[in-house]
Scaffold this motif. Structure first.
Motif: not given
Lengths: 428, 458
Positions: A298-326
């Motif tokens: 959420g703060e610096h996706p490019k840096a996260a991507d460089t370190l091997g975090v799959q940015v868009n997958r991470m975002r996708f699951t978090n948005v779905l999780l947010a749906g459960v909560v709401a």
């Protein structure tokens, strides 16, 4: 990388080195206001705060305060706090947080004494006022937690309103058809995820502006549930729209504690889940690997991507999780608050949840307290219209929105969104 | 970010073509978000101002150009949404439900019932929005069309406000609040003052413009001075406006004498827009004002210096600042104009259609204005046409509800689906197997398809 806010220049200069007079000025204005209204304008009578119900196991005596005396004490202490803050800033220091907190509490006490004292019946059940505030805040808290999950990973969630409404709708229908409130709760979570799925697909895969998707989703859910409500649910309300209510599960002994007992330990499963969700999301966000990655994305996706975090997958699951909560938050409307779905029954609560998220500075605990404050304002508005007060209802109803504008404008503290919130990540 | 140019030499192979297409989409997104520095615009610039690849426009066959155009996407988005809406109507219809119980015995009945349910609803919608074939006189026949134009009037004005803000890169979710405040001031001038014909209406319009501009300028100022995000500020200001007008309608200055309901007195006769075609029709001169507003917005955006500056700011604020354009000033200016246009929608409501002020004076025009501006691709005339379409939906929806019992909420569903589909052209193109714009058949691929601005960034 520059941020969203950096697109606007002269952002209050650089904090820290320059003396910031904003807080002392606001505190002084409020203190003078309190002096004029709460102290000089105090009603002559005394005010009764009932602390416990006569039927409770432990009965506390009523708290009787003299309105003028309380008003003067609060006003003088607030003036002292304002002077202290001026001295602190003059000495080149920042205004300490506890000072602002004490000031706020004094203001609320002074206001409450003044407003109840000026009412036709200067007698209010404090335990009911507080418990009602928490109840009203439950969907707000779920909604703003949904916002925290999305925005911390860089997706703006304006669709909280839609998630709550669809959750409420699904809970009512599934609860009625199955006859089980728990099935309704589950369906609400699924419905929240469905709204989230559309948000995620359009904003992450098709790179549509996230604000647009959110706004449109709210209209879509409102239209869809309204249409089904008027064609299906109203035609045969017994089959489709008479969900069982979730039972209140008082925790033995603890629920008998005066004042806080009913607030904390006399809730439905949705109420307990709310406390669990706040704690889990807070710990998860700040003390786990998942949380670190979420915040990085959420703060610096490019840096996260460089370190091997799959940015868009991470975002996708978090948005779905947010749906459960709401979605679970939405079930509150049809399984706890009233039994049955009504057209547009969330009535803008999703937007207040958004406000709580911002006022709480994108932090689960902050959002929790902000939502409580807004729930308190709403409940106070109901209680006061009952007591007959000098303050028009509309102004109390405006309060959450006004406070939020002050918050985003940087007049009350400094709230900053996650840097990449709203900006899609395109892997290059 | 390092960007490869698609290797032109091997784009004949299908694998390479898919790769090139993905690369192209990535480039397009990179241009729109300034390489990941800002949120994508409400409407992609490529959709606002025609061809992204003008140098190739002439080389493609006409049919290809039509199929790949944004207009085609818009038409198909509307069609697709109507189909989904029709399915929803059919699924919830009682006759259809009855026929589905013996589906395996006579499947034709189910399809027939579904078709009848959906087509009857849409026929009633058309009848209520465009032309009433059952009308006895010509006036009765075209009455629905004038109703559509009446409903479209505030939508056009408010939609233009949202459009202008979009072009400057601002999300004006606050048209609702701006309409309310504009309507509030206009109505107050209308029912309090006694003035001669002409002057009174002029002052009512000016008051509406001023009210909307005031509410809009708050957003612009907060954004410019403190960096507060306009989406949050406008949402909050909407609610504040609703409660403010609700409060004022309980005070003696605004409440109708002798009434305990929150409703204002009727506006004076001199304060109203005169009817455009006599008293038989509700259509009023406000529609003409809306047309003039559209011309003004077109001129402002495409022919004036202010318009150039705000488009530059919308495309990329950082680049605009480098070019010496006052970004903060542009934010304030565009929000003042956008607010004033929304205020004009408020005038159309109180001085044209409603003739009184209530808390619900803005109905949902403020939110519909957002969808209208999106459907209109953020161009003034596009917004005008989109407002006519949504006005037709709304006017026809009322007839549909009374004639066939289909809830008017279906209109909301169809409207929001249209906007969703339009916002994601790749989705619509994939559903209908349409070609991508600029994607020429492999034999013709001779030159680079990457936009010049990013082509050299390798």
């Amino acid at each position: 990388m520059s941020t969203m806010t950096a697109t606007v220049p002269d952002q209050a200069g650089s904090m820290g080195t320059v003396r910031n007079w904003k807080t002392p000025i606001i505190l002084s204005v409020l203190a003078v206001f309190a002096l004029v209204v709460f102290a000089l304008g105090a009603p002559a009578n005394s005010v009764t705060f009932r602390l416990s119900d006569p039927s409770d196991a432990v009965v506390l005596t009523d708290l009787v305060l003299s309105a003028p005396v309380t008003g003067w004490i609060c006003a003088v202490l607030m003036l002292a706090a304002a002077v202290l803050s001026i001295l602190e800033v003059r000495a080149g220091r920042r205004v300490p947080g506890w000072l602002v907190a004490v000031f706020s509490v004094l203001f609320v006490v002074g206001f409450l004494t003044w407003v109840v004292g000026s009412a036709r019946t200067p007698n209010v059940a404090l335990y009911g006022l507080l418990a009602g505030s928490v109840t009203l805040a439950v969907p707000l808290i779920f909604g703003s937690l949904s916002g925290v999950l999305c925005e911390r990973s860089g997706v703006v969630n304006i669709a909280i309103e839609g998630q709550l409404l669809f959750g409420a709708f699904a809970a009512a229908v599934a609860g009625s058809l199955s006859g089980s409130a728990l099935v309704g709760l589950l369906a609400a979570a699924v419905a929240g995820v469905l709204v989230s799925l559309v948000l995620a697909v359009f904003s992450i895969k098709y790179i549509v502006n996230q604000v647009i998707v959110g706004v449109v989703l709210n209209v879509l859910v409102s239209g869809l549930t309204g249409f089904l409500f008027s064609t299906v649910l109203s035609a045969d309300a017994d089959t489709w729209n008479s969900p069982p209510r979730l039972p209140v599960l008082p925790i033995p002994f603890l629920s008998e504690i005066p004042v806080i007992g009913p607030i904390l330990f006399r809730q439905t499963i949705v109420g307990y889940l709310m406390y669990v969700a706040v704690a889990v999301i807070y710990v998860g966000l700040f003390y786990t690997k998942w949380g670190l990655r979420t915040r990085a994305v959420g703060e610096h996706p490019k840096a996260a991507d460089t370190l091997g975090v799959q940015v868009n997958r991470m975002r996708f699951t978090n948005v779905l999780l947010a749906g459960v909560v709401a979605g679970i938050g939405g079930s509150f409307f049809t399984l706890v608050s009233v039994s049955g779905f009504g057209r547009d029954m969330t009535a803008g609560q999703g937007y207040i949840a958004l406000a709580a998220l911002i006022f709480g500075r994108w932090n689960p605990i902050g959002a929790f307290f902000a939502a409580l404050l807004f729930g308190f304002a709403t409940n106070l508005q109901y209680v006061l219209s009952f007591l007959g007060t000098p303050v028009p209802n509309e102004f109390l109803a405006m309060l959450p929105y006004l406070v939020t504008i002050f918050a985003v404008a940087g007049l009350v503290g400094k709230s900053r969104a996650p840097a990449a919130s709203g900006i899609p990540y395109i892997k290059g | 970010m390092s960007i490869h140019r698609p290797d032109d030499g091997r784009s004949a192979g299908s694998e390479a073509r898919i790769e090139a297409k993905a690369e192209e989409q990535r480039l397009e997104a990179a241009v729109e978000t300034d390489d990941g520095r800002m949120a994508p615009p409400a409407v992609p610039p490529s959709a606002q101002s025609g061809q992204l690849y003008p140098e190739e426009a002439g080389t493609q066959p006409l049919l290809h150009r039509i199929m790949a155009s944004e207009t085609m996407v818009a038409v198909l988005a509307v069609l697709l949404s109507l189909i989904v809406g029709g399915l929803l109507v059919a699924l919830t219809n009682e006759q259809v439900a009855a026929a589905s119980s013996y589906f395996f015995a006579r499947p034709g009945d189910l399809l027939g019932a579904a078709w009848t349910a959906a087509s009857e609803a849409y026929a009633a919608l058309f009848q209520g929005a465009v032309f009433n074939f059952e009308g006895q006189t010509f006036a009765r026949m075209i009455y629905p069309l004038t109703q559509t134009l009446t409903v479209a009037t505030p939508l056009i004005c408010a939609g233009l406000g949202v459009t202008l803000a979009f072009r400057a890169g601002l999300f004006n979710i606050g048209a609702q609040g701006q309409i309310i405040i504009g309507a509030m001031l206009a109505a107050w001038v209308g029912f309090t003052w006694q003035l001669p014909v002409g002057l009174h209406l002029l002052l009512v319009i000016l008051a509406g413009l001023a009210g909307g501009a005031l509410w809009g300028s708050l957003v612009g100022l907060l954004k410019a001075r403190t960096g507060a995000h306009e989406v949050i500020v406008t949402i909050m200001l909407n609610y504040i406006a609703i409660y403010l007008v609700g409060f004022l309608l309980t005070t003696p200055g605004f409440q109708r004498p002798g009434s305990s309901n929150p409703i204002s007195p009727q506006l004076g006769g001199t304060a109203l827009y005169p009817p455009l075609f006599g008293d038989t029709f509700r259509l009023h001169w406000g529609f003409v004002v809306a047309v003039l507003a559209t011309v003004f917005a077109w001129w402002l955006l495409n022919r004036s210096t202010i318009g150039f500056e705000l488009r530059a700011v919308g495309a990329n604020p950082m680049a605009a600042r480098t070019a010496g354009i006052g970004v903060t000033k542009s934010y304030v200016v565009v929000m003042v104009i956008a607010g004033a246009l929304a205020g004009l929608a408020g005038v159309a409501q109180v001085a044209g259609t409603e003739r009184v002020l209530t808390a619900g004076v803005a109905a949902s025009f403020g939110f519909d204005a957002i969808t209208v501006a999106l459907l209109g691709r953020s161009t003034p005339w596009g917004t005008f046409i989109a407002a006519l379409l949504f006005g037709a939906f709304r006017a026809g929806g009322v007839t549909m509800q009374t004639n066939t019992g289909t809830s008017i909420d279906i209109v909301l569903v169809v409207q929001s689906l249209i906007v969703l589909f339009i916002a994601a052209p790749p989705l619509v193109r994939a559903l209908f197997h349409l070609p991508e714009p600029g994607a020429v058949s492999p034999a013709k691929t001779g030159k680079s398809k990457s936009p010049a601005a990013t082509g050299g960034a390798a």
